[in-house]
Design an enzyme around this catalytic site. Structure first.
Site, PDB file in Angstrom:
ATOM      1  N   THR B 198       0.813  -1.222   0.000  1.00  0.00           N
ATOM      2  CA  THR B 198       0.000   0.000   0.000  1.00  0.00           C
ATOM      3  C   THR B 198       0.847   1.273   0.000  1.00  0.00           C
ATOM      4  O   THR B 198       0.388   2.327  -0.419  1.00  0.00           O
ATOM      5  CB  THR B 198      -0.918   0.044   1.242  1.00  0.00           C
ATOM      6  N   ASN B 284       3.456  -3.776  13.882  1.00  0.00           N
ATOM      7  CA  ASN B 284       3.233  -4.582  15.078  1.00  0.00           C
ATOM      8  C   ASN B 284       3.739  -6.016  14.924  1.00  0.00           C
ATOM      9  O   ASN B 284       3.807  -6.539  13.824  1.00  0.00           O
ATOM     10  CB  ASN B 284       1.729  -4.621  15.370  1.00  0.00           C
ATOM     11  N   ASP B 327      -1.013  -3.707  19.589  1.00  0.00           N
ATOM     12  CA  ASP B 327      -1.017  -3.374  18.152  1.00  0.00           C
ATOM     13  C   ASP B 327      -0.548  -1.934  17.918  1.00  0.00           C
ATOM     14  O   ASP B 327      -1.121  -1.201  17.118  1.00  0.00           O
ATOM     15  CB  ASP B 327      -2.421  -3.582  17.552  1.00  0.00           C
TER      16      ASP B 327
END
Lengths: 120, 608
Positions: B198, B284, B327
């Site tokens: 992305t 993460n 996270d």
């Protein structure tokens, strides 16, 4: 808004209400075309549930919470409607009251019952 | 490049700027290494993804400034379309949005949509003319099904006469800038094992660098460099050290958790040509919430890492959240500032983390300089210690719980698949603090502007299955986060633009927003800070006081950063409008009004 406009609108919405109710009466002898349309509508509305409940309703963990498996829900129609309407605040099931109409909630509840919920 | 000079001798800079603008016509069309390194010399262009290699997202243009910004109007818009969703199972996205930063060169714009479609517009005449549109034709099911957070694409890179792009399905490609024809294409990430792409690529010399995403599905993160002329891979460095490599010992299990331990790299890094290093953030560790699955600190997840630009060799790392149970990616951009901090001259790199702290490190060594809490709500640690470690980190355990009640955990549960006994409520939420939407730094004000998400969430852990196979293409979360605005424990999520004084690390001001700040930030030499709001506003703030000076309502949602360029002697501000990504999919119940947002993929361009 002027008084006259308001009265005219009032009559208009009365008429509208009657018109809207008529198909409800006709529902008892639902044609297959109506059922198909209702199913399509349910499927469209269910898109809002897919992130958490998955396409097949099986639920499970996701980035948006741990959603119930709708395929073996023990809830009846009224209870399903209630959960969709009010959510379960502390468990991650959102309320849909602010964004879906009563009719839409009925439709998506029926969709769950006919498409996912195991019939006894 | 002489960074000291750039910051301190502005007068000289202005003269040189003028000279360079004159010389620009000669350079036009060929984006060289020198131009990318010295992009400040051509403020009318925006040729680096983050504005410059230092990731300042600062425009040197001054035509639009504090005195006239109130007169800013829409110059034109351009509808990009590409709104269709994707994915089957386990993830389905009903629509895609826009997260890109357009590039601008000599009056041409290069824009991407979530599906990686590249559009080149001729905007020299002040109105858009389509030059070409290239559609890499991503499969709409395969890759999005293993994408946690939307069908996203954050932009292209320029090199020579080429435009380099990425596709969510893991391809990197180069186009002829003039006609949009394909020059080469390489499959770099593999969605078959849950790797997707992305982030905008980063061109360094004759290489194109790319990261990847997938830390919610059991990937092992990496950064890869390709030959920008052929697409052939030159190096690939994993963020999680393999057996025998330093740091590997921080994965203490005996079933190979490191192999699927996350640490992806989905935001474009920064480059220092003098030190010849790349500084990049890592995501993460996985599984996200079951940190008992991966005892140890889990290096180099949740870290800022420095790599040798030519070889990809690991040089240094700084980990923000060891054995993370929240996270809290360290994925965000790294911003280079050379200045005096607390009286000492340093080459710093700044970073605003999901965990709610902003950090300044020495970028030649990774050494900690300062850390500042930039969110209002933070409960997981009692601050940072003198080395920048979370103060509530316990060196005597391999499974961190940080502050009691904030981390989800297994408790007494041991059975695979079972729900852990301990729930956690953490602030910030796993959304951050601050997510990928980028910060800006203004050398004029010395302030670092952070797009903030004020949030808390609940989470529970679930015992993750051992020997995870990423080819199963399923969620590898080890639990799940959840929140709703109606639950007082998590509540509504809001936001702010928060300004930090780089020379001290102190918070200097906040401009608060009703919704989380999901658009990135740009600062300008006109004394302004621009950003986009989740409910559709584009705003300009006073860069010194953060006072709102101008606002335009687009009627949609913004999840992309603004940029600025010059064409025909006129300054323009451009921003992509169209809220897709993670928010509408996962987080809207903390911002109920945004549920009604209608997707729209449109470029907005403003001028005086």
């Amino acid at each position: 808004m002027g008084m006259r406009v308001r009265i005219v609108l009032g009559i208009f919405s009365l008429l509208l209400a009657v018109c809207v109710m008529l198909p409800g009466v006709a529902m008892s002898q639902t044609s297959t075309a109506d059922a198909a349309a209702e199913l399509r509508k349910g499927k469209r509305l269910y898109k809002r549930c897919v992130p958490c409940h998955k396409q097949d309703g099986s639920g499970g963990p996701s980035y948006g919470g741990y959603a119930a498996n709708l395929r073996d829900t023990q809830l009846n129609h009224e209870e399903i409607v209630a959960v969709i309407t009010d959510g379960r605040r502390k468990k991650g099931m959102p309320t849909f009251k602010p964004i879906l109409s009563k009719g839409e909630i009925e439709t998506v509840a029926k969709f769950i019952q006919t498409q996912f919920k195991a019939e006894p | 490049m002489n960074v000291v000079w750039k910051v301190s001798h502005r007068g000289v800079l202005a003269v040189l700027l003028g000279m360079t603008v004159l010389a620009m016509t000669a350079m036009a069309g060929n984006v060289t290494h020198d131009r990318l390194v010295n992009s400040e010399n051509e403020p009318g262009n925006w040729i680096n993804h983050h504005g410059n290699y230092e990731a300042h997202r600062f425009s040197g243009l001054t035509q639009i400034n504090k005195s006239n910004v109130a007169d800013l109007k829409v110059a034109f818009t351009w509808a990009l379309g590409d709104i269709q969703g994707g994915g089957t199972a386990p993830v389905v996205f009903p629509f895609s949005g826009l997260e890109g930063t357009p590039l601008a060169e000599d009056g041409f714009l290069y824009i991407t949509s979530g599906w990686g479609v590249v559009t080149k517009l001729d905007v020299r005449g002040g109105r858009p003319v389509l030059m070409w549109r290239y559609d890499p034709e991503a499969d709409k099911d395969w890759a999005p099904s293993v994408t946690c957070c939307g069908i996203n694409n954050r932009g292209v890179a320029l090199h020579g006469e080429k435009v380099v792009g990425i596709v969510i399905d893991g391809r990197v490609f180069a186009l002829n800038k003039n006609d949009g024809s394909l020059l080469w294409e390489t499959q770099v990430a593999d969605p078959g094992i849950a790797e997707v792409m992305t982030g905008a690529p980063l061109v360094v010399k004759d290489m194109v660098l790319t990261g990847m995403a997938g830390a919610e599905f059991g990937v092992r993160g990496w950064i890869a460099a390709l030959d920008v002329n052929s697409g052939k891979e030159i190096w690939r460095t994993h963020t999680i050290p393999g057996p025998g490599e330093p740091g590997h010992e921080t994965w203490k299990d005996d079933y190979g958790a490191w192999k699927t331990g996350g640490g992806s790299t989905w935001v474009t890094g920064s480059y220092d040509p003098e030190l010849n290093i790349i500084v990049w953030g890592t995501a993460n560790p996985g599984p996200d919430w079951d940190n008992a699955y991966r005892p140890g600190d889990n290096l180099w997840t949740d870290s800022t890492i420095g790599l040798d630009a030519d070889t990809g060799k690991f040089l240094w790392g700084f980990q923000h959240t060891p054995n993370d149970p929240y996270d809290y990616d360290s994925i965000a951009e790294n911003t280079f500032v050379d200045t005096n901090i607390n009286g000492q001259y340093v080459r710093a790199t700044l970073h605003a983390n999901r965990n709610g702290f902003a950090y300044a490190l020495d970028r030649s060594s990774g050494k900690y300089i300062w850390g500042t809490q930039f969110v209002k709500k933070l409960n997981w640690t009692k601050g940072l210690d003198e080395n920048g470690r979370p103060a509530s980190y316990d060196p005597n355990t391999d499974i961190q719980t940080y502050e009691p009640g904030t981390a989800a955990g297994r408790g007494s549960v041991t059975e695979e698949g079972e729900r852990g006994a301990v729930e956690g409520i953490s602030c910030p939420a796993h959304t951050g603090g601050k997510n990928w939407p980028p910060t800006a730094y203004s050398p004029h004000t010395g302030l670092y502007y952070i797009p903030v998400i004020e949030s808390c969430n609940k989470a529970f852990a679930q015992v993750a299955p051992k020997n995870w196979d990423p080819a199963s293409r399923e969620w590898f979360l080890g639990g799940a986060p959840y929140f709703t605005f109606e639950d007082p424990a998590s509540g509504r999520i809001t936001g702010s633009v928060t300004a930090i004084d780089v020379s001290t690390g102190a918070v200097r001001g906040k401009w608060e927003t009703k919704f989380p700040l999901l658009g990135g930030i740009m600062a300008t030499a006109g004394g302004l800070v621009f950003t986009g709001l989740a409910d559709g506003g584009v705003v300009a703030l006073d860069a010194d006081t953060l006072q709102e000076l101008w606002r335009f309502e687009t009627g949609s949602g913004i999840n992309a950063p603004p940029m600025s360029y010059m064409a025909g002697g006129k300054q323009y501000i451009a921003i992509l409008v169209g809220l897709g990504g993670a928010w509408p999919q996962w987080f809207t119940d903390s911002t109920p009004e945004l549920k009604k947002a209608v997707p729209s993929n449109v470029l907005y361009v403003f001028s005086l």
